[in-house]
Design an enzyme around this catalytic site. Structure first.
Site, mmCIF file in Angstrom:
data_model
loop_
_atom_site.group_PDB
_atom_site.id
_atom_site.type_symbol
_atom_site.label_atom_id
_atom_site.label_comp_id
_atom_site.label_asym_id
_atom_site.label_seq_id
_atom_site.Cartn_x
_atom_site.Cartn_y
_atom_site.Cartn_z
ATOM 1 N N GLN A 160 2.256 -11.648 9.845
ATOM 2 C CA GLN A 160 2.836 -10.554 9.071
ATOM 3 C C GLN A 160 2.061 -9.255 9.237
ATOM 4 O OE1 GLN A 160 1.406 -9.067 5.953
ATOM 5 N NE2 GLN A 160 2.932 -9.458 4.379
ATOM 6 N N HIS A 205 1.267 -3.142 10.434
ATOM 7 C CA HIS A 205 2.386 -3.936 10.944
ATOM 8 C C HIS A 205 2.771 -3.566 12.377
ATOM 9 C CE1 HIS A 205 2.755 -5.824 7.091
ATOM 10 N NE2 HIS A 205 2.666 -4.633 6.535
ATOM 11 N N GLN A 237 0.827 -1.202 0.000
ATOM 12 C CA GLN A 237 0.000 0.000 0.000
ATOM 13 C C GLN A 237 0.862 1.254 0.000
ATOM 14 O OE1 GLN A 237 -3.252 -2.062 2.881
ATOM 15 N NE2 GLN A 237 -3.487 0.126 2.623
ATOM 16 N N SER A 289 4.396 -6.313 2.433
ATOM 17 C CA SER A 289 3.091 -6.233 3.084
ATOM 18 C C SER A 289 2.032 -6.937 2.243
ATOM 19 C CB SER A 289 2.736 -4.774 3.369
ATOM 20 O OG SER A 289 1.585 -4.679 4.186
ATOM 21 N N LEU A 290 1.024 -6.216 1.726
ATOM 22 C CA LEU A 290 -0.024 -6.893 0.952
ATOM 23 C C LEU A 290 0.566 -7.586 -0.268
ATOM 24 C CD1 LEU A 290 -1.686 -5.991 -1.900
ATOM 25 C CD2 LEU A 290 -1.819 -3.847 -0.672
ATOM 26 N N ARG A 296 -8.407 -9.597 4.064
ATOM 27 C CA ARG A 296 -7.297 -8.958 4.773
ATOM 28 C C ARG A 296 -7.484 -7.447 4.795
ATOM 29 N NH1 ARG A 296 -2.172 -6.749 3.550
ATOM 30 N NH2 ARG A 296 -0.432 -7.453 4.890
#
Length: 301
Positions: free
Chosen positions: A241, A194, A10, A89-90, A114
């Site tokens: 994560q 996170h 993102q 991340s994603l 998610r």
């Protein structure tokens, strides 16, 4: 030449992302069609959605995932097959989907959930993120330790760590960064990703993953949590994560140690290319989020 596909997270989104892929690549167009069949309007949101709309987490994640998988399809259509994959991340959901751990449809549903879970966690607190430049990891950690709700969360490259926290504490923290000779840059995200604030999202994702069957990756897949190739407990790494730091610099260094010398950023923007160059100045990088980037990578490789 040994190449890795790396998928951004993102903050890299922009209006119109992926449109050239759909127009020029049959394989990419098929990916957009599959996404629209599950979440109608995803393609149109990628192509015409405002930046404000695309920055809403529950929109960002499925849109980014779709563009990333479309770019990967276009690259493979052009004959480029990676030896390893990783995602920021994603982007890790895109990486594990490309690695064959889940089929596209399940990966897409996973990233939609998610995004919704992380949106809920973000809405519960007034939080944000900022990238800290020009300070060491240790300096950033020491400054963050002064605050109850500020956390170093993304270890991006030498001299760059992203931090997440409550908005008011993060504002004061950024002032401390400036006073220490660093620079803090706000990120285009809608939550303290996170960080411990994402624990509720991680728990929901863990529960969802219990309903999924994961296959062995068909190539080396690196974990944001550990910075190393995925260990057998895949479901724990995927859920954990969400509320743990991203060890991106470590991933890049470990990929290089395993013989990767070429990194192709598969998805919007070229943020990861910049981080990789700061970690490995000698590495070859390509940004392949649109069709011109796919063509450039294909010509060079």
């Amino acid at each position: 030449m040994k190449a890795a596909f790396v998928f951004p997270g993102q903050g890299a989104q922009y209006t119109g992302m992926g449109k050239s892929l759909r127009e020029a690549s049959p394989a990419a167009a098929a990916v957009f069609a599959r996404a629209d069949a599950i979440r109608p309007g995803t393609s149109e949101q990628c192509f015409t959605g405002s930046l404000e709309e695309l920055t809403v987490t529950k929109n960002t994640q499925p849109c980014m995932f779709t563009v990333e998988m479309a770019a990967a399809a276009a690259l493979e259509e052009a004959g480029i097959v990676p030896a390893a994959v990783a995602g920021f991340s994603l982007g890790e959901i895109s990486a594990l989907t490309l690695a064959g751990m889940v089929p596209f449809e399940e990966g897409f549903r996973l990233v939609c959930s998610r995004g919704a879970f992380m949106q809920e966690a973000s809405d519960a607190v007034d939080s944000s993120m900022a990238a800290v430049l020009k300070l060491t990891d240790e300096q950033v950690q020491a400054l963050a330790a002064k605050y109850e709700h500020v956390y170093p969360v993304n270890y991006n490259c030498p001299g760059q760590v992203s931090c997440a926290g409550l908005r008011d504490e993060l504002t004061a923290f950024c002032a401390d960064v400036k006073a220490a000779g660093g620079r803090a840059v706000p990120l285009k995200v809608a939550g303290a990703f996170h960080s411990p604030f994402m624990a509720p999202a991680a728990e929901k994702l863990a529960a969802l993953l219990e309903t999924c069957t994961l296959q062995e990756p068909r190539m080396d897949l690196y974990s944001d949590c550990t910075g190393t190739v995925y260990a057998p407990d895949y479901k724990e790494l995927i859920s954990r994560q969400v509320c743990n730091p991203v060890r991106w610099q470590t991933i890049v260094e470990n990929m290089a140690a395993a013989g990767i010398d070429t990194f192709i950023e598969v998805g919007p923007g070229k943020t990861l290319c910049g981080l990789i160059k700061k970690t490995l100045p000698e590495a070859r990088t390509f940004a392949a989020g649109e069709m011109d980037g796919v063509r450039a990578a294909a010509e060079e490789m």
